[in-house]
Design a protein around this motif. Structure first.
Motif, PDB file in Angstrom:
ATOM      1  N   VAL A   6      14.145   3.761 -75.154  1.00 17.71           N
ATOM      2  CA  VAL A   6      14.954   3.620 -76.371  1.00 17.71           C
ATOM      3  C   VAL A   6      14.568   4.667 -77.405  1.00 17.71           C
ATOM      4  CG1 VAL A   6      15.497   2.114 -78.329  1.00 17.71           C
ATOM      5  CG2 VAL A   6      15.427   1.170 -76.005  1.00 17.71           C
ATOM      6  N   TYR A  24      18.489  -1.803 -74.456  1.00 24.05           N
ATOM      7  CA  TYR A  24      19.225  -0.734 -73.781  1.00 24.05           C
ATOM      8  C   TYR A  24      20.423  -1.342 -73.059  1.00 24.05           C
ATOM      9  CZ  TYR A  24      20.440   2.895 -70.422  1.00 24.05           C
ATOM     10  OH  TYR A  24      21.128   3.815 -69.677  1.00 24.05           O
ATOM     11  N   TRP A  68      15.268  -3.820 -80.139  1.00 27.27           N
ATOM     12  CA  TRP A  68      16.086  -2.843 -79.439  1.00 27.27           C
ATOM     13  C   TRP A  68      16.404  -3.295 -78.015  1.00 27.27           C
ATOM     14  CZ3 TRP A  68      18.348   0.812 -82.150  1.00 27.27           C
ATOM     15  CH2 TRP A  68      17.755   1.247 -83.352  1.00 27.27           C
ATOM     16  N   VAL A 111      22.615   1.627 -77.107  1.00 28.36           N
ATOM     17  CA  VAL A 111      21.546   0.669 -77.363  1.00 28.36           C
ATOM     18  C   VAL A 111      22.036  -0.303 -78.418  1.00 28.36           C
ATOM     19  CG1 VAL A 111      19.703   2.293 -76.768  1.00 28.36           C
ATOM     20  CG2 VAL A 111      20.470   2.114 -79.136  1.00 28.36           C
ATOM     21  N   THR A 130      23.782   9.359 -78.524  1.00 26.22           N
ATOM     22  CA  THR A 130      23.546   7.920 -78.383  1.00 26.22           C
ATOM     23  C   THR A 130      24.316   7.160 -79.462  1.00 26.22           C
ATOM     24  OG1 THR A 130      21.369   8.256 -77.402  1.00 26.22           O
ATOM     25  CG2 THR A 130      21.758   6.123 -78.443  1.00 26.22           C
ATOM     26  N   ALA A 167      12.916  -2.132 -71.978  1.00 28.98           N
ATOM     27  CA  ALA A 167      14.020  -1.880 -72.914  1.00 28.98           C
ATOM     28  C   ALA A 167      14.796  -3.133 -73.272  1.00 28.98           C
ATOM     29  CB  ALA A 167      14.955  -0.823 -72.334  1.00 28.98           C
TER      30      ALA A 167
END
Length: 324
Positions: free
Chosen positions: A26, A76, A74, A86, A35, A163
């Motif tokens: 991340v 993913y 966070w 994300v 991203t 993640a």
């Protein structure tokens, strides 16, 4: 009826699960301007509305990286080749973040206040396939982290790894994965091709939908269909045919849809889960929807798809913002 295009099952993003084991995945992705960040907060997702069209409010990493956010929060979500995605799970800025078990992070006024927030169950049918898939995954994972902070074996607070897709217990070394609860939902039809709809005890007045219930341990899904219908309305079910499935992350269901043929028609509601049930012809359902006597399920739900498949086309009328 296209069972490959259900509202919350239209994910187009490659989850790229092989990347999750990268320790700094991340952090590395947040250094790439391609991203995009999905914000989720209290089961809601950040959206924008323009000319009546609702989309996810996808942020560039520079929007959030400079806010000095704490670690955690966070997730993913995957990639489409052009961008990686994300999610950031935000806490309520009005509630002091003192609980060490909380996965959500304090984004403060910069990320929460003044932003448009939407309920996925209300907007899922109007989002495009990419956004619907991203939002469904983010909401489901966030709900799991909120309710499963500790090791079920020893009670130790777990560490978030891979993640956001695994919680690891530092005490006994066990790994724990996001939970999904299978649930059956069924369009019950009698020999006269009437549809059975019921009213759950917690629903607002006039709201009716197909029957549904969770699959029990050691139970086949076809058996769950027959058991749930018998328990809730006293109707005996014969033939059961599978139609399709979609996630329903409120908080962690996978809805498995069926058409079920009723062998009996006498209704005896249990009074605990279902307080009312009724057989409908197509003409009766149209008339009662038009008069407001029946409020149909939301368009993002698989119940709505089951009802409209039986009906043979789209029905007017919705419960809630874009249906319920």
């Amino acid at each position: 009826m296209d069972w490959t295009d259900l509202p919350l099952a239209r994910a187009t993003i490659d989850r790229a699960s092989e990347l999750r084991a990268r320790p700094d995945l991340v952090a590395d992705l947040l250094r790439e301007e391609s991203t995009r960040v999905v914000l989720t907060h209290g089961g809601l997702v950040a959206t924008t509305t323009e000319d009546g069209s609702i989309t996810l409010d996808l942020l560039a990493p520079s929007t959030v990286v400079g806010l000095d956010l704490p670690d955690g929060g966070w997730l993913y979500l995957g990639t489409d080749g052009a961008s990686s995605y994300v999610a950031l799970v935000l806490a309520d800025p009005l509630v002091e973040v003192t609980d060490l078990e909380r996965f959500a992070v304090d984004g403060g006024e910069d990320l929460v206040a003044g932003r448009e927030w939407s309920q996925l169950r209300r907007i899922g049918a109007v989002l495009d396939a990419r956004d619907a898939g991203l939002a469904t995954t983010a909401v489901a994972l966030a709900a799991w982290h909120k309710t499963h902070p500790r090791c079920p074996r020893c009670g130790t607070l777990t560490d978030v790894v891979q993640a956001g897709w695994v919680r690891h217990c530092p005490a006994d070394g066990s790994d724990h994965y996001p939970r999904t609860d299978p649930a059956v939902i069924m369009a019950v039809v009698d020999e006269d091709d009437r549809l059975l709809l019921g009213h759950a005890v917690q629903w607002p007045e006039h709201r009716l939908s197909t029957l549904a219930g969770y699959v029990e341990p050691g139970e086949a899904i076809e058996h769950a269909v027959r058991r749930e219908v018998a328990e809730e309305v006293g109707v005996v079910i014969g033939e059961v045919s599978y139609r399709g499935s979609q996630p329903w992350p409120f908080p962690a269901s996978l809805m498995l849809a069926f058409r079920a043929r009723a062998l009996t028609t006498q209704i005896t509601v249990d009074g605990v889960e279902v307080t009312e049930a009724q057989w409908f012809t197509r003409a009766e359902l149209v008339d009662q929807v038009a008069s407001g006597e029946v409020l149909l399920p939301m368009r993002s739900s698989i119940a709505r798809v089951l009802i409209e498949e039986w009906f043979g086309g789209e029905l007017a009328g919705d419960w809630g913002l874009t249906g319920a």
